[in-house]
Scaffold this motif. Sequence first.
Motif, mmCIF file in Angstrom:
data_model
loop_
_atom_site.group_PDB
_atom_site.id
_atom_site.type_symbol
_atom_site.label_atom_id
_atom_site.label_comp_id
_atom_site.label_asym_id
_atom_site.label_seq_id
_atom_site.Cartn_x
_atom_site.Cartn_y
_atom_site.Cartn_z
ATOM 1 N N GLU A 51 20.069 58.448 -23.371
ATOM 2 C CA GLU A 51 19.786 57.281 -22.536
ATOM 3 C C GLU A 51 18.303 56.915 -22.610
ATOM 4 O O GLU A 51 17.943 55.737 -22.700
ATOM 5 C CB GLU A 51 20.191 57.578 -21.090
ATOM 6 C CG GLU A 51 20.321 56.322 -20.282
ATOM 7 C CD GLU A 51 21.328 56.499 -19.151
ATOM 8 O OE1 GLU A 51 21.365 55.608 -18.321
ATOM 9 O OE2 GLU A 51 22.051 57.504 -19.106
ATOM 10 N N TYR A 67 27.375 49.400 -30.683
ATOM 11 C CA TYR A 67 28.140 49.059 -29.485
ATOM 12 C C TYR A 67 29.539 49.629 -29.659
ATOM 13 O O TYR A 67 30.227 49.312 -30.638
ATOM 14 C CB TYR A 67 28.245 47.542 -29.311
ATOM 15 C CG TYR A 67 26.913 46.839 -29.258
ATOM 16 C CD1 TYR A 67 25.990 47.127 -28.258
ATOM 17 C CD2 TYR A 67 26.571 45.891 -30.209
ATOM 18 C CE1 TYR A 67 24.757 46.492 -28.214
ATOM 19 C CE2 TYR A 67 25.346 45.245 -30.174
ATOM 20 C CZ TYR A 67 24.448 45.547 -29.180
ATOM 21 O OH TYR A 67 23.227 44.924 -29.140
ATOM 22 N N ALA A 88 16.494 56.074 -32.291
ATOM 23 C CA ALA A 88 17.240 54.915 -31.783
ATOM 24 C C ALA A 88 17.524 53.859 -32.848
ATOM 25 O O ALA A 88 17.754 52.705 -32.522
ATOM 26 C CB ALA A 88 16.537 54.282 -30.578
ATOM 27 N N ALA A 135 15.964 50.878 -28.166
ATOM 28 C CA ALA A 135 16.879 50.130 -29.030
ATOM 29 C C ALA A 135 16.802 48.637 -28.709
ATOM 30 O O ALA A 135 16.364 48.230 -27.633
ATOM 31 C CB ALA A 135 18.303 50.644 -28.841
ATOM 32 N N LEU A 191 17.690 55.204 -25.867
ATOM 33 C CA LEU A 191 18.276 53.852 -25.919
ATOM 34 C C LEU A 191 17.309 52.796 -25.375
ATOM 35 O O LEU A 191 17.427 51.616 -25.714
ATOM 36 C CB LEU A 191 19.592 53.822 -25.137
ATOM 37 C CG LEU A 191 20.846 54.206 -25.929
ATOM 38 C CD1 LEU A 191 22.016 54.389 -24.982
ATOM 39 C CD2 LEU A 191 21.179 53.179 -27.003
ATOM 40 N N ASP A 192 16.345 53.237 -24.562
ATOM 41 C CA ASP A 192 15.335 52.291 -24.079
ATOM 42 C C ASP A 192 14.573 51.651 -25.230
ATOM 43 O O ASP A 192 13.998 50.579 -25.086
ATOM 44 C CB ASP A 192 14.323 53.002 -23.162
ATOM 45 C CG ASP A 192 14.940 53.368 -21.823
ATOM 46 O OD1 ASP A 192 16.015 52.840 -21.498
ATOM 47 O OD2 ASP A 192 14.329 54.185 -21.112
ATOM 48 N N VAL A 202 20.142 46.226 -25.868
ATOM 49 C CA VAL A 202 21.036 47.262 -25.327
ATOM 50 C C VAL A 202 22.040 46.634 -24.356
ATOM 51 O O VAL A 202 21.684 45.761 -23.566
ATOM 52 C CB VAL A 202 20.207 48.356 -24.627
ATOM 53 C CG1 VAL A 202 21.094 49.366 -23.923
ATOM 54 C CG2 VAL A 202 19.306 49.045 -25.636
ATOM 55 N N SER A 236 26.388 50.311 -25.263
ATOM 56 C CA SER A 236 25.488 50.850 -26.296
ATOM 57 C C SER A 236 25.534 52.372 -26.333
ATOM 58 O O SER A 236 25.536 53.022 -25.290
ATOM 59 C CB SER A 236 24.048 50.427 -26.003
ATOM 60 O OG SER A 236 23.865 49.062 -26.249
ATOM 61 N N HIS A 238 21.740 52.729 -33.413
ATOM 62 C CA HIS A 238 22.365 52.090 -32.247
ATOM 63 C C HIS A 238 23.644 51.348 -32.654
ATOM 64 O O HIS A 238 23.669 50.629 -33.651
ATOM 65 C CB HIS A 238 21.326 51.109 -31.681
ATOM 66 C CG HIS A 238 21.792 50.264 -30.554
ATOM 67 N ND1 HIS A 238 21.279 49.011 -30.309
ATOM 68 C CD2 HIS A 238 22.721 50.468 -29.589
ATOM 69 C CE1 HIS A 238 21.860 48.492 -29.243
ATOM 70 N NE2 HIS A 238 22.739 49.357 -28.793
#
Length: 106
Positions: free
Chosen positions: A69, A52, A47, A75, A72-73, A78, A82, A50
Amino acid sequence: MPKLSIIAFDGTRHDLEVQAGSTVMENAVRNSVPGIEAECGGACACATCHVYVDDEWSARVGAPEAMEEDMLDFAYDVKPTSRLSCQIKMSDGLDGLVVHVPERQA
Ligand code: FES
């Protein structure tokens, strides 16, 4: 060759021509775009790549898959747009894609 624009956190725009099939992360690293660390080398396991996705492109790029997904927790800051840049593969359909680098990685 599709075009890819990566906007660094300080606003510097990196306009690149990239190979179809390469990932956004690979192109960021290859071109020394600051702020993309990519510690795991693209395995969707860190992660630290990352980004956008620009609002204009978010629908076309699509949503992350379950594994991304979950990562991404981890990162920082978020948002709905993201994505992990190692999981976005460039293609002619993404010609002109714009992504933004966050303030920092996790
Ligand atoms: S480079 Fe590690 S998750 Fe993308």
